[in-house]
Each structure stands twice: as C-alpha cells, then as structure tokens.
Design a protein around this motif. Structure first.
Motif, short mmCIF file in Angstrom:
data_model
loop_
_atom_site.label_atom_id
_atom_site.label_comp_id
_atom_site.label_asym_id
_atom_site.label_seq_id
_atom_site.Cartn_x
_atom_site.Cartn_y
_atom_site.Cartn_z
N GLU A 47 64.43 52.13 16.26
CA GLU A 47 65.72 52.83 16.24
C GLU A 47 66.63 52.34 17.36
N ASP A 48 66.04 52.01 18.51
CA ASP A 48 66.84 51.48 19.62
C ASP A 48 67.42 50.12 19.26
N TYR A 49 66.64 49.31 18.55
CA TYR A 49 67.11 47.98 18.16
C TYR A 49 68.24 48.10 17.13
N VAL A 50 68.12 49.09 16.25
CA VAL A 50 69.16 49.29 15.24
C VAL A 50 70.48 49.69 15.90
N GLU A 51 70.40 50.51 16.94
CA GLU A 51 71.61 50.94 17.64
C GLU A 51 72.35 49.74 18.24
N LEU A 52 71.61 48.73 18.65
CA LEU A 52 72.24 47.53 19.22
C LEU A 52 73.09 46.80 18.18
N LEU A 53 72.78 46.98 16.90
CA LEU A 53 73.52 46.31 15.84
C LEU A 53 74.92 46.90 15.65
N TYR A 54 75.21 48.00 16.34
CA TYR A 54 76.53 48.61 16.26
C TYR A 54 77.36 48.33 17.50
N GLU A 55 76.83 47.46 18.39
CA GLU A 55 77.54 47.11 19.61
C GLU A 55 78.26 45.78 19.44
N LEU B 139 60.53 48.04 5.66
CA LEU B 139 61.10 48.26 4.33
C LEU B 139 61.50 49.71 4.14
N GLN B 140 60.76 50.62 4.76
CA GLN B 140 61.06 52.05 4.62
C GLN B 140 62.25 52.47 5.46
N ASN B 141 62.66 51.61 6.39
CA ASN B 141 63.78 51.95 7.27
C ASN B 141 65.08 51.41 6.67
N GLU B 142 65.67 52.18 5.77
CA GLU B 142 66.88 51.74 5.09
C GLU B 142 68.05 51.57 6.05
N THR B 143 68.06 52.36 7.12
CA THR B 143 69.15 52.24 8.10
C THR B 143 69.13 50.87 8.76
N ALA B 144 67.94 50.41 9.13
CA ALA B 144 67.81 49.11 9.80
C ALA B 144 68.20 47.98 8.86
N LEU B 145 67.69 48.01 7.64
CA LEU B 145 67.97 46.94 6.69
C LEU B 145 69.45 46.93 6.29
N ALA C 248 71.92 47.99 8.13
CA ALA C 248 72.70 47.52 9.28
C ALA C 248 72.61 46.00 9.40
N LEU C 249 71.43 45.44 9.18
CA LEU C 249 71.26 43.99 9.25
C LEU C 249 72.12 43.30 8.19
N ALA C 250 72.08 43.83 6.97
CA ALA C 250 72.87 43.23 5.89
C ALA C 250 74.36 43.34 6.19
N ARG C 251 74.78 44.47 6.74
CA ARG C 251 76.20 44.67 7.07
C ARG C 251 76.65 43.70 8.16
N VAL C 252 75.85 43.57 9.21
CA VAL C 252 76.20 42.67 10.31
C VAL C 252 76.27 41.22 9.82
N LEU C 253 75.32 40.84 8.98
CA LEU C 253 75.34 39.48 8.45
C LEU C 253 76.59 39.25 7.61
N ARG C 254 76.95 40.23 6.82
CA ARG C 254 78.11 40.10 5.93
C ARG C 254 79.42 40.07 6.71
N GLU C 255 79.50 40.84 7.79
CA GLU C 255 80.77 40.98 8.50
C GLU C 255 80.92 40.02 9.69
N GLN D 216 56.67 41.10 -3.51
CA GLN D 216 56.94 42.53 -3.67
C GLN D 216 58.19 42.98 -2.91
N PHE D 217 58.71 42.12 -2.03
CA PHE D 217 59.92 42.47 -1.28
C PHE D 217 61.17 41.82 -1.84
N HIS D 218 61.04 41.09 -2.94
CA HIS D 218 62.20 40.38 -3.49
C HIS D 218 63.28 41.35 -3.96
N GLY D 219 62.88 42.54 -4.38
CA GLY D 219 63.87 43.54 -4.79
C GLY D 219 64.79 43.92 -3.66
N LEU D 220 64.26 43.90 -2.44
CA LEU D 220 65.08 44.20 -1.26
C LEU D 220 66.20 43.18 -1.11
N LEU D 221 65.86 41.90 -1.27
CA LEU D 221 66.86 40.83 -1.13
C LEU D 221 67.92 40.94 -2.22
#
Length: 264
Positions: free
Chosen positions: A137-145, A171-177, A179-186, A210-215
């Motif tokens: 969760e701390d690492y995810v917060e850094l993605l908003y800085e 995979l269960q942490n939708e917030t982290a994934l 945020a990563l996708a948003r940062v990459l896109r923006e 089994q993780f291809h659906g995520l991508l």
C-alpha cells in the motif's frame, strides 16, 4: 477424537495449468486443494477451496539435455501433472532450454564502457531498498506522487512481481494494478525508466497464462504497441535530423575546401 473427526474430512487435489517460471529454469504447476467436511451420513457440510502452485526447479537442464526423457520424468514424478500434458511439458522444457540467458549479457554490459547517461533509463530498477509485500500500500501511494517517487514505487513493486509467489496476491490488489496501468498510460512519455519498469511488471504477469486476462483488462498490449510506435517514429525523426546535420556539415566542409583552394 481427532481420528474420529478425520473420517469426516475429505480432501481432493486437482491439477491445473503448467507454465514456465519467468526468471528461473523451472516449471510452475497450478493446482487446487478442496477440503470438505462430511456429516455422519457422508453428506458435505462445509467446504473450502484454495488455489496453490508448485515450483519444479530443473537444475540439470542445459543445452544437451534430452527434453523428451526429462519431460517424461517430470510427469512421472509430479502427480499434479496429468500424463495427457506430456506434449505440453516437452514444449515448455524446450522453451526453457532455448530461452535467452540474461545474466551473462548483463555482466557483459557491466564490463562494457558506456557513458553514465546511457544507464539512466534503468536506474529505477536498481534501488538500495528491499521490497516487502506487506508494504504494498505504501508503494501504491508513491504512484500518486511526482515522477521520481513514481519511479521508486514502481521499482519496489517490480521487486515483488519478479517473485512468482507474490503474483497471486498482487492480482488481488486492484488498486495497485489500476494505478500502474494509469501511470503507464499517462506518464510514459515523461520518463523512459518509469515506462520500462511498469512494462516489466506486467511482463512478469504475462509469463503465466492464467494472468493474461489481467493484461487484456488493462489493455497493456495495445498500450505497449502505441509506445513502440511512438519510439520508432521518434527514432526515424532523429535519424532524419542526423542526416540533415551530416549533409549540412559535408556541404560546409566542401565550401571551406573550395574557398581554401581558390586562395591557394
């Protein structure tokens, strides 16, 4: 009492997909454990399912290994793998046998004299800090800085993603994934190292089917194609500018030589 209770506990293990380990010479076997508590008449009263995985490390695998024999041995010794998957296991072992080694290349790159600025895009991947899944969760917060903090946060998440044991929890942490996708896109145009690190994170997921659906959900493939297309166009533009500068330089040298010839 415990032995009497055990008569009413039913446990079933079901083998699942087999895939290659993203970084090691190993196979990862997915399987499901189902535990059911039965009543006195054998009727199910309470059940629980758990997704698990087993890593089969292949230390003896090398360029001269007999893949067919090794595949047969793996299937025979691992009850989680159905004999019907023998052809698939052979293909996976063949892939591991021929997968390009990165360690040797990295050592050569380290010994190769390069300018410090050429290492800049990869600085975000090498940080003097060990990541912990408990601090996600701390690492995810850094993605908003700002960009430097985003680079640090994504690098720490990459450390976690490179360990297959953490992928299921990530995979269960939708917030982290998300945020990563948003940062990459923006922000991919603002920092090459940030884009490279996040793409590497999703690459770790792509190594397991089994993780291809995520991508697909986050449209990572399309985003990567856009990034590649942009970089190719930028490369072509650089090449065009370089050719113009070379032509201008040659023309200037010819004029200078012609002028000197007239003076003489």
């Amino acid at each position: 009492m415990y032995s009497e209770d055990a008569r009413y506990l039913k446990r079933r293990v079901t083998g699942g997909d087999v895939d290659v380990h993203p970084t090691e010479k190993a196979l990862v076997v997915q399987y499901e454990v189902e535990a059911t508590i039965l009543g006195e008449m054998g009727e199910p009263m309470l059940g629980e399912r758990k997704q698990c995985h087993k890593i089969i490390r292949l230390k003896s695998l090398n360029a001269h290994t007999d893949i067919t024999s090794l595949a047969r041995k793996v299937v025979e010794e691992c009850r989680l793998i159905s004999p019907s998957k023998l052809p698939q296991v052979e293909q996976l072992l063949f892939y591991l046998q021929n997968r390009r080694k990165t360690d040797g290349k990295d050592k050569k790159e380290q010994n190769k004299p390069v300018k410090p600025r050429e290492l800049t895009p990869f600085e975000g991947m090498e940080i003097d800090e060990e990541a912990s899944i408990n601090n996600i969760e701390d690492y995810v917060e850094l993605l908003y800085e700002d960009i430097p903090e985003k680079v640090r946060g994504s690098a720490l998440i990459l450390q976690l993603a490179r360990k297959p044991d953490n992928l299921e929890e990530l995979l269960q942490n939708e917030t982290a994934l998300g945020a990563l996708a948003r940062v990459l896109r923006e922000d991919w145009k603002q920092s090459v190292e940030l884009a490279t690190t996040i793409i590497y994170i999703f690459f770790c997921f792509s190594s397991f089917s089994q993780f291809h659906g995520l991508l697909t959900h986050y449209k990572i493939g399309a985003l990567c194609m856009n990034i590649i297309d942009h970089e190719l166009k930028r490369y072509d533009l650089w090449q065009e500018e370089l050719q113009k500068k070379k032509a201008a330089y040659i023309l200037a040298m010819m004029k200078c030589a012609k002028h000197n010839f007239r003076v003489v």
